[in-house]
Design an enzyme around this catalytic site. Structure first.
Site, short mmCIF file in Angstrom:
data_model
loop_
_atom_site.label_atom_id
_atom_site.label_comp_id
_atom_site.label_asym_id
_atom_site.label_seq_id
_atom_site.Cartn_x
_atom_site.Cartn_y
_atom_site.Cartn_z
N HIS A 158 0.92 -1.31 -0.03
CA HIS A 158 -0.06 -0.06 0.02
C HIS A 158 0.90 1.22 0.09
O HIS A 158 2.09 1.19 0.50
CB HIS A 158 -0.93 -0.07 1.13
CG HIS A 158 -1.91 1.04 1.00
ND1 HIS A 158 -1.70 2.26 1.66
CD2 HIS A 158 -3.31 1.15 0.56
CE1 HIS A 158 -2.94 3.10 1.36
NE2 HIS A 158 -3.78 2.13 0.78
N ASP A 180 -7.89 -4.60 -0.77
CA ASP A 180 -8.55 -5.36 -1.77
C ASP A 180 -8.32 -7.07 -1.76
O ASP A 180 -8.90 -7.79 -2.16
CB ASP A 180 -7.91 -5.02 -3.10
CG ASP A 180 -8.35 -3.48 -3.52
OD1 ASP A 180 -9.54 -3.35 -3.48
OD2 ASP A 180 -7.42 -2.72 -3.81
#
Length: 448
Positions: free
Chosen positions: A325, A384
């Site tokens: 991320h 996700d």
């Protein structure tokens, strides 16, 4: 000159004229992707809405990784989610109220707000006809076009007063689930040959349950609905710097209308490097379930993941989707919450083996990526990694994974738009770009 050749020639010219050396960014001190050299984001604005924390700063200014934290209006996400799980109640409307207003509602305010959202869920018949006309199209594109069409039905579309912005925000939050549900039902009819049913939203249901009802999910469970509700809560806001919210703020700074600004945000979220990443993870997970014979054998898992990183397996991009991320380092708090939700739902759906395999993939992927990159910097699974599998267990099709993300994030988008237009001394957001091309002498057309 043939038109096809001209297109090729123009494209080939761009290959050279559009090339910028990577070292030039460093030479001129340009922050690529608006990221500093230490990985932190370039500060471009201030907000009171959301805060994304992936690292702390030491006294000497150096970044120190920490467990990820996400705050909505000063409240940590886990503090908002835990009571919802404990009390087994729905929380998306409460979260929307918080993000829009800045404060948590009392029981009377929450009941009135839910009623207001329900009143605004039905669509104008012209919008329904428009969705039918677009049958078979990408649902994110249908959503964007329907939002733009709402401008023509609004009696006061260009007014950017606070009261009008709040009215428009509530209408958008309420109508997104209906547009997405109708668009999917029509897609299923036109592409998959299924029967077509259009259901009006029910007054006694909240947004999550109404969405499942309008999708014609006959047998959704209470846990399905509460899980979807909590998915919406965890995706409602993620600070002003994420690409789609920043897009909304940039366009809002021009004082354009709400519908144009939100349509731009939808276009940003559609990208596979943003909201579209959940589908990438699900497709990868299905592939790994087939290719890895023993889901408990970490050696077999590691071998295959390493082949993927070396571009020798799966789609040969060298990526393990859902890992890493831009801000979070040790953990993504949204992924932590979804992992907690996923376990309970997997037990209900009798898919615990798959869930445990996904958890094992998370652990081994982090280990393999760290070893492959030869780094000691922490890396984590992002939102996700778990969201797509949870959507699947609820029974939601891939075509609406990213639209559901938009259904949640419309809350954050509208809150940030109101804040952007509520600042004193408003100025258009206009960063600088520097050209590194030398000046050229103009040649008359006969001399070229």
């Amino acid at each position: 000159m043939r038109k096809e050749y001209l297109i090729y020639k123009l494209s080939d010219e761009v290959k050279n004229s559009g090339k910028i050396p990577v070292e030039a960014f460093q030479e001129y001190g340009v922050k690529r992707g608006l990221r500093n050299e230490d990985g932190s984001g370039v500060l471009v604005g201030l907000t009171n809405i959301g805060n994304v924390v992936g690292y702390d700063r030491d006294a000497d200014g150096k970044l120190r990784p920490c467990p990820g934290r996400l705050y909505y209006r000063g409240y940590e996400l886990d503090d908002l989610v835990t009571p919802l799980l404990k009390e087994k109640r729905f929380g998306f409307e409460e979260t929307a109220f918080l993000l829009l207003s800045g404060g948590l509602p009392d029981k009377e305010e929450l009941a009135a707000f839910r009623e207001l959202l329900n009143d605004n869920m039905p669509l104008d018949h012209r919008t329904i006809v428009h969705i039918i006309d677009l049958e078979g199209s990408d649902i994110m594109n249908i959503l964007a076009r329907c939002v733009l069409e709402m401008y023509t039905f609004d009696h006061n579309p260009d007014d950017i007063s606070r009261d009008n912005l709040m009215r428009q925000s509530i209408e958008l939050i309420a109508k997104f689930p209906t547009i997405i549900a109708y668009a999917y039902n029509i897609y299923r009819h036109s592409v998959q040959g299924r029967s077509l049913h259009i259901r009006h939203p029910r007054e006694n249901l909240g947004i999550a349950e109404n969405f499942l009802y309008m999708l014609k999910r006959e047998h959704y469970t209470e846990l399905d609905a509460r899980t979807l509700d909590l998915l919406l809560v965890t995706q409602a806001e993620h600070g002003g710097g994420n690409n789609s919210t920043f897009t909304v703020r940039v366009t809002s700074s021009t004082r354009t209308d709400t519908y144009s600004s939100i349509a731009a945000g939808i276009g940003s979220l559609k990208g596979p490097l943003h909201g579209g990443a959940n589908i990438k993870v699900v497709n990868m997970f299905h592939h790994l379930k087939e290719q890895i014979k023993d889901w408990k054998n970490t050696d077999e898992i590691d071998t295959y993941l390493t082949r993927m990183l070396n571009r020798k397996a799966y789609d040969k991009t060298g990526l393990i989707y859902g890992i890493g991320h831009a801000v979070y380092t040790m953990s993504d708090p949204r992924a932590v919450e979804l992992k907690r939700l996923g376990g309970e739902l997997a037990r209900e759906k009798k898919r615990s083996d798959e869930y445990e395999f996904l958890c094992r993939l998370e652990e081994e992927s982090i280990k393999c990526v760290t070893a492959f990159r030869k780094t000691d910097k922490p890396i984590c699974a992002n939102l996700d990694f778990y969201s797509g599998f949870i959507y699947e267990m609820i029974g939601l099709p891939k075509e609406i994974f990213t639209p559901i993300f938009a259904m949640a994030r419309i809350v954050g988008w509208t809150a940030h738009r109101i804040e952007e237009l509520n600042f004193d001394g408003r100025r258009i957001i206009r960063p600088a770009y520097k050209t590194i091309l030398d000046q050229k002498a103009y040649l008359p057309i006969n001399e070229r």
